[in-house]
Design an enzyme around this catalytic site. Structure first.
Site, mmCIF file in Angstrom:
data_model
loop_
_atom_site.group_PDB
_atom_site.id
_atom_site.type_symbol
_atom_site.label_atom_id
_atom_site.label_comp_id
_atom_site.label_asym_id
_atom_site.label_seq_id
_atom_site.Cartn_x
_atom_site.Cartn_y
_atom_site.Cartn_z
ATOM 1 N N ARG B 18 0.744 -0.949 -0.251
ATOM 2 C CA ARG B 18 -0.065 0.382 0.316
ATOM 3 C C ARG B 18 1.055 1.634 -0.121
ATOM 4 O O ARG B 18 1.220 1.906 -0.909
ATOM 5 C CB ARG B 18 -1.119 -0.093 0.879
ATOM 6 N N ASP B 19 1.440 1.234 0.820
ATOM 7 C CA ASP B 19 2.209 2.915 1.318
ATOM 8 C C ASP B 19 3.953 2.969 0.551
ATOM 9 O O ASP B 19 3.683 3.611 -0.097
ATOM 10 C CB ASP B 19 3.023 3.102 2.989
ATOM 11 N N HIS B 210 3.938 4.828 12.741
ATOM 12 C CA HIS B 210 4.391 4.417 11.812
ATOM 13 C C HIS B 210 5.114 5.601 11.264
ATOM 14 O O HIS B 210 4.587 6.566 11.468
ATOM 15 C CB HIS B 210 2.743 4.706 10.760
ATOM 16 N N HIS B 212 8.067 7.304 8.771
ATOM 17 C CA HIS B 212 9.608 7.354 7.540
ATOM 18 C C HIS B 212 10.655 7.583 7.820
ATOM 19 O O HIS B 212 10.458 8.698 8.990
ATOM 20 C CB HIS B 212 8.404 8.827 6.577
ATOM 21 N N CYS B 243 4.816 9.501 0.446
ATOM 22 C CA CYS B 243 3.370 10.755 0.608
ATOM 23 C C CYS B 243 3.545 11.586 -1.008
ATOM 24 O O CYS B 243 4.273 12.604 -1.232
ATOM 25 C CB CYS B 243 3.274 11.045 1.627
ATOM 26 N N ASN B 252 9.234 4.764 3.905
ATOM 27 C CA ASN B 252 9.245 4.482 4.832
ATOM 28 C C ASN B 252 10.558 3.754 5.633
ATOM 29 O O ASN B 252 10.937 3.930 5.135
ATOM 30 C CB ASN B 252 7.811 3.401 4.831
#
Lengths: 316, 316
Positions: B18-19, B210, B212, B243, B252
């Site tokens: 996903r990310d 979460h 980065h 992002c 990340n």
């Protein structure tokens, strides 16, 4: 974490022109090295490891050690250091009037043989001759313990073996000690343990931590070391560096990433981060390749961006 | 640092598909995504954020969300999550029988407008409709607070503003909360403070961090969070991610670098690091570019190398 017990001031020690350049594929012209060191002298770093007086065959990139050491502008308050691998290098460093000689050997026998071409006993004997040579000069002597957090050939080195080597350094008359994670094998818990043990055994003997970011743990190791009472860190502009004898290794921790983290946590360094970032951003043009340091690319956390124009309208 | 108080087990939550993939320049074929998720299911991670049910116009790389969610092999013990930006996405995720829906908004108004195209009030209202839609289904609901450690447009967000948003999430009926450092602005001291404040205010409400690694502080932030009582971390294989609305952001934190650090510190994750590293080493071929993760390149600290042959002779 004992945030209130963090050191009031952390010393940043720049090693880019020694550890950073030694494995660069291209020779950085002498004038560029001098200009870089002179610029670094204005950033507020406590020490600059200028060069290494090493055989040009072993490290061709530092073949201009004498010219560089002789031409840089010495700024008061900055300690100018040369790495010396042996007595001959020490004599050259003393002749060049370096403020400090950084003597180095590995706690791992195998790494010492690979890197220094000496047994540990031979290295310590060489240290003794250097101490004799430096006696009566104003030069300070620092002893670096390479592979203090692990050797790529032998693995983790016992804590007591590292401490006994530090003890031997101090018994020889060295002034200060660096624990070097030469190939980036150390983890935060191990770092906290070794730094704590060093502090308990050697009190206020000046201690430098030299970390590499080979496995991404560089700044986490800094955090653990700070918490255990460390206040001196080596770092390399842009995160350049590595060890020619350490397979797979990438770079030293990046000076600007380190200072940025300390700034953000409110830990004083006396270093002008803006200047550091500017210098780091100039490295790709000097070296012909990208750098591992991240703050030079992303900017500081506090460098805000304008909101997208359509959003500003939508928000009205 | 309270090493003895570290959690006995840390949950690793994989977000690469996903990310990690959403800002990739190339579309990863659906079959490759499914194969990657199925392989990740065998590594021991606790959760996998499979995809996002988002408009294909907003994130073309995840246009195959339904096919991917429908085709992966569900392994018992692994929670399969979908990010949902709105009610429509939630309905699709529920239809796809996802174990968990991850609802997201930014604590920063400007970032929420830029990223979600909604005001915070509109986002919370959307959350309410999702809670209603999920009622009576077995799906768990997690609420992510983006820009919890700073917004690239507005800067650091006040701690209490973040906590009040978490409170609003819980009041709506969400089961758990993620504090997301969307653009890598957080520093370890800030992380420890916010995690500590969350724990004091919300007790044992499950909390995910979460992070980065945009400015190199990713694993240092993990260390600070662990020390403050966190035990769930999102991470992305290879350190992929970022992002699309965060200028300058890189990736990340890397799952394999995170698990490696935890392994080295003796913190259990239940994750097979060897498999993770293998999968990370396969990413450059899948994606056509290098990855930021470092352990995939350098190997584990414990992966020793044979001493050079001439050294072995010299040592005799």
């Amino acid at each position: 974490m004992n945030w209130e017990g963090f050191p009031e001031r952390v010393h940043i020690q720049e090693v880019v022109t020694r550890d950073g350049l030694q494995i660069e594929p291209r020779f950085l012209p002498t004038q560029e090295k001098i200009a870089l060191i002179d610029a670094l002298s204005l950033t507020g770093v406590s020490k600059i490891e200028v060069t290494s007086f090493v055989s040009p065959r072993a490290v061709p990139n530092l073949a201009d050690a004498r010219e560089v050491a002789g031409a840089i502008k010495r700024r008061p308050g900055v300690t100018y250091v040369a790495l010396v691998p042996n007595l001959r290098g020490a004599q050259e460093a003393l002749a060049a009037n370096m403020d400090e000689l950084n003597l180095v050997m590995s706690v791992s026998e195998t790494h010492n043989l690979a890197n220094m071409r000496m047994t540990p006993a031979q290295s310590l004997e060489a240290f003794r001759t250097i101490v004799d040579a430096a006696r009566g000069t104003p030069a300070a002597l620092n002893g670096s313990i390479a592979t203090a957090f692990g050797c790529p050939f032998e693995g983790i080195q016992p804590e007591d073996k590292v401490l006994r080597l530090a003890e031997a350094y101090l018994a020889l008359g060295l002034d200060s000690v660096t624990l070097a994670d030469t190939t980036g094998m150390g983890n935060p818990r191990q770092v906290a343990s070794l730094v704590g043990a060093f502090r308990r055994r050697f009190g206020s003997v000046p201690l430098t931590l030299h970390f590499h970011n080979t496995r991404g743990m560089g700044l986490a190791n800094v955090l653990a070391a700070l918490d255990a009472g460390a206040d001196r860190f080596d770092a390399s502009l842009g995160g350049l560096g590595g060890c020619p004898f350490a397979p797979g290794a990438t770079g030293n921790i990046s000076t600007e990433d380190l200072v940025h983290m300390l700034d953000e946590m409110g830990v004083a360094t006396g270093v002008d981060l803006g200047r550091l970032i500017e210098l780091a951003r100039g490295l790709p043009a000097l070296l012909g390749h990208d750098i591992p340091g991240q703050v030079a690319k992303a900017g500081r956390s506090g460098d805000l961006h304008p909101a997208p124009a359509d959003i500003r309208l939508a928000a009205k």
